[in-house]
Design a protein around this motif. Structure first.
Motif, short mmCIF file in Angstrom:
data_model
loop_
_atom_site.label_atom_id
_atom_site.label_comp_id
_atom_site.label_asym_id
_atom_site.label_seq_id
_atom_site.Cartn_x
_atom_site.Cartn_y
_atom_site.Cartn_z
N ASP A 78 -4.60 1.17 -0.92
CA ASP A 78 -4.26 -0.22 -1.21
C ASP A 78 -4.05 -0.37 -2.72
O ASP A 78 -4.86 0.11 -3.51
N THR B 195 -4.09 6.21 3.18
CA THR B 195 -3.58 4.92 2.73
C THR B 195 -4.33 4.46 1.48
O THR B 195 -5.57 4.47 1.45
N GLU C 5 0.83 -1.20 0.00
CA GLU C 5 0.00 0.00 0.00
C GLU C 5 0.87 1.26 0.00
O GLU C 5 2.03 1.24 0.42
#
Length: 213
Positions: free
Chosen positions: A190, A188, A181
């Motif tokens: 992914d 964040t 990630e």
């Protein structure tokens, strides 16, 4: 008394004229310096714009190679946690933006010290202008600027499962595994191998800024 006053006035007149001429010369000299400053500031703006354009062009062209290798965790560690330098040259963009700001590129080259960026040197198209200071009509402002490309994110490798998922069906092709990630400004992302379009734009992954040194 009248004759004396007229005599004194006659003596003062040349002094007055000299003083006025001196003040006028100083005013024109200050104007010339101000005009020169305006020209230099314009040249600096042109250099800044040209360097930023070159760095942005290099960053934008980097996107093709980035997407081609985005599932390689080693590559991502090099890009975001290392010192990877893009290879695309943005000097063509530098020349255009310098011209838009009434300057010509005198030199464009990669930034020093192993940094990803460009240093651009420009010369103003217009001279300092005609003034009481001799030679200013032939003088042009020259200056330079450096712009850098830097990652805005860090990469965190996926350590849970480095093997492709076969989906539980021996005949089905294995599903690609997320390499990890990206953490960008506290957010964040992914990296989903099946939805790479959800990744941030290249401009969100890499910032372009003027170097202060």
């Amino acid at each position: 008394m009248t004759m004396v006053s007229r005599h004194e006035a006659g003596q003062a007149a040349p002094l007055y004229i000299t003083a006025v001429a001196g003040l006028l010369f100083l005013a024109l000299a200050f104007f010339a310096f101000g005009q020169a400053d305006v020209t230099r500031n314009g040249a600096q703006s042109a250099a800044d714009a040209a360097a930023l354009a070159a760095a942005r062009e290099s960053r934008d062209q980097f996107e093709v190679g980035f997407l081609a290798n985005v599932l390689d965790p080693g590559y991502l560690e090099d890009v975001f946690n290392g010192d990877v330098i893009g290879t695309a040259n943005g000097c063509t963009a530098a020349a255009y933006y310098a011209g838009q700001n009434k300057a010509d590129v005198q030199g464009c080259h990669w930034a020093t010290s192993g940094r990803w960026g460009f240093t651009v040197e420009v010369k103003s198209q217009e001279s300092m202008g005609t003034s009481v200071i001799e030679g200013t009509d032939k003088e042009h402002a020259t200056t330079k600027a450096t712009a850098l490309v830097e990652p805005r994110c860090s990469f965190e490798r996926n350590t849970q499962d480095d093997k492709p998922d076969d989906g539980g069906d021996g005949g089905a092709p294995p599903k690609p595994v997320s390499p990890g990630e990206l953490v960008c400004d506290g957010v964040t992302w992914d990296i989903d191998p099946e939805n790479l379009k959800l990744l941030p734009d290249i401009a969100d992954l890499f910032t372009v800024r003027l170097a202060e040194d």
